[in-house]
Scaffold this motif. Structure first.
Motif, PDB file in Angstrom:
ATOM      1  N   SER A  44       1.033  -1.149  -0.065  1.00  0.00           N
ATOM      2  CA  SER A  44      -0.006   0.005  -0.212  1.00  0.00           C
ATOM      3  C   SER A  44       0.976   1.014   0.018  1.00  0.00           C
ATOM      4  O   SER A  44       2.023   1.354   0.682  1.00  0.00           O
ATOM      5  N   VAL A  45       0.461   2.077  -0.785  1.00  0.00           N
ATOM      6  CA  VAL A  45       1.302   3.523  -0.880  1.00  0.00           C
ATOM      7  C   VAL A  45       0.198   4.573  -0.868  1.00  0.00           C
ATOM      8  O   VAL A  45      -0.817   4.824  -1.441  1.00  0.00           O
ATOM      9  N   ILE A  46       0.376   5.499   0.211  1.00  0.00           N
ATOM     10  CA  ILE A  46      -0.599   6.218   0.553  1.00  0.00           C
ATOM     11  C   ILE A  46      -0.009   7.767   0.592  1.00  0.00           C
ATOM     12  O   ILE A  46       1.052   7.981   0.706  1.00  0.00           O
ATOM     13  N   ASP A  47      -0.929   8.945   0.100  1.00  0.00           N
ATOM     14  CA  ASP A  47      -0.588  10.051   0.430  1.00  0.00           C
ATOM     15  C   ASP A  47      -0.267  10.460   1.773  1.00  0.00           C
ATOM     16  O   ASP A  47      -1.085  10.264   2.871  1.00  0.00           O
ATOM     17  N   GLN A  48       0.814  11.088   2.199  1.00  0.00           N
ATOM     18  CA  GLN A  48       1.326  11.312   3.504  1.00  0.00           C
ATOM     19  C   GLN A  48       0.376  12.070   4.323  1.00  0.00           C
ATOM     20  O   GLN A  48       0.206  12.127   5.484  1.00  0.00           O
ATOM     21  N   GLU A  49      -0.207  12.989   3.584  1.00  0.00           N
ATOM     22  CA  GLU A  49      -1.281  13.967   4.371  1.00  0.00           C
ATOM     23  C   GLU A  49      -2.708  13.506   4.240  1.00  0.00           C
ATOM     24  O   GLU A  49      -3.660  14.052   5.127  1.00  0.00           O
ATOM     25  N   VAL A  50      -2.997  12.434   3.534  1.00  0.00           N
ATOM     26  CA  VAL A  50      -4.437  11.799   3.838  1.00  0.00           C
ATOM     27  C   VAL A  50      -4.876  11.158   5.042  1.00  0.00           C
ATOM     28  O   VAL A  50      -4.025  10.829   5.817  1.00  0.00           O
ATOM     29  N   ARG A  51      -5.943  11.700   5.474  1.00  0.00           N
ATOM     30  CA  ARG A  51      -6.679  10.819   6.770  1.00  0.00           C
ATOM     31  C   ARG A  51      -7.491   9.713   6.291  1.00  0.00           C
ATOM     32  O   ARG A  51      -8.318   9.796   5.693  1.00  0.00           O
TER      33      ARG A  51
END
Length: 283
Positions: A134-141
């Protein structure tokens, strides 16, 4: 429940793109609803992994969301009556689909990479985190918000989170339903990588391309073996889905759903203050 047997062209809310080295991109495609999952999309979340499994050209899947969201969970505005989804047959079917989504992802021996480009809740979060990488936007909640609706945490979390981020963090976030950022999710081990938002999809493609050029039998055998570790928690997972189903018949769930629709804090009946008892003559 029988999972839908669909071809790529049969999907209504998932779009597909082929990339080199056997990479198939799955795009959750309801941007006007923040990619929230209605009943049809729940079914497609369960079916798509079997479609990819039958595709001889597919080696790796990348799943992401169209627009600003990955998937904003179940579409509680699908019906005019916000409580319509609590009808008995719908609740029971929803629990079965929740099981099928996770199990069909574990059953697929081809690697799945999620590119979590925006908010991910409910069934969307289940897809995002059940992916192998999984790769996520670091700012996403993100959040597992079941307790905010007044129901047990079903979907995937009881099965996966203790293995991924440990029991202490699992209990904290599943009991409180607090939000956590992508950066925090990476720090505690809930996701593989957190990167700046404009790099999420490209990083996912790079990883998928590497896997697509790798030794396919070895990769699939490794995934299958690792998933037996997760399957050891299947009894806890199935219990959580059963308890969630029961909870949907309770007054707390009615209040939780109404509060969500009305954009207010819920006042759960089970947490109402007890009336003071009247002293008796024997006191």
């Amino acid at each position: 429940m029988t999972v839908l047997d669909l071809r790529y062209e049969d999907y209504q809310h998932l779009a597909f793109e082929r990339r080199p080295n056997g990479v198939v991109v799955v795009v959750i495609d309801r941007p006007e609803r923040m990619n929230a999952a209605n009943e049809r999309l729940h079914d497609e979340f369960a079916a798509v992994w079997r479609t990819i499994g039958r595709d001889p050209e597919a080696r790796v899947a990348v799943v992401t969301g169209r627009g600003k969201a990955f998937s904003a969970g179940g579409d509680l505005k699908e019906h005019d009556n916000p409580l319509a989804g609590l009808r008995g047959d719908r609740v029971l079917r929803s629990g079965q689909v929740a099981l099928e989504i996770v199990y069909s992802m574990l059953d697929l021996d081809k690697p799945i990479v999620s590119a979590i480009n925006g908010v991910a809740v409910g069934a969307g979060l289940a897809v995002a985190l059940t992916a192998d990488i999984s790769v996520i936007d670091q700012e996403v909640r993100i959040t597992d918000g079941h307790s905010r609706l007044g129901v047990a945490s079903g979907d995937h979390a009881v099965m996966l989170w203790p293995w991924m981020c440990g029991m202490a963090k699992s209990k904290y976030y599943l009991l409180t339903a607090d939000f956590l950022t992508g950066a925090e999710a990476e720090r505690i081990g809930l996701v593989s990588l957190a990167v700046p938002g404009d790099e999420v999809l490209e990083r996912a493609y790079t990883i998928a391309d590497q896997l697509g050029r790798g030794p396919q039998r070895a990769l699939r055998s490794t995934k299958r073996s690792l998933n037996h570790v997760l399957r050891s928690a299947a009894p806890a997972f199935e219990l959580s889905v059963a308890l969630e189903t029961i909870d949907f018949y309770q007054e707390d769930a009615r209040e939780g759903i109404l509060a969500f629709q009305e954009k207010r804090a819920p006042e759960f009946p089970s947490a109402a203050p007890e009336a003071p008892s009247t002293p008796s003559d024997d006191d």
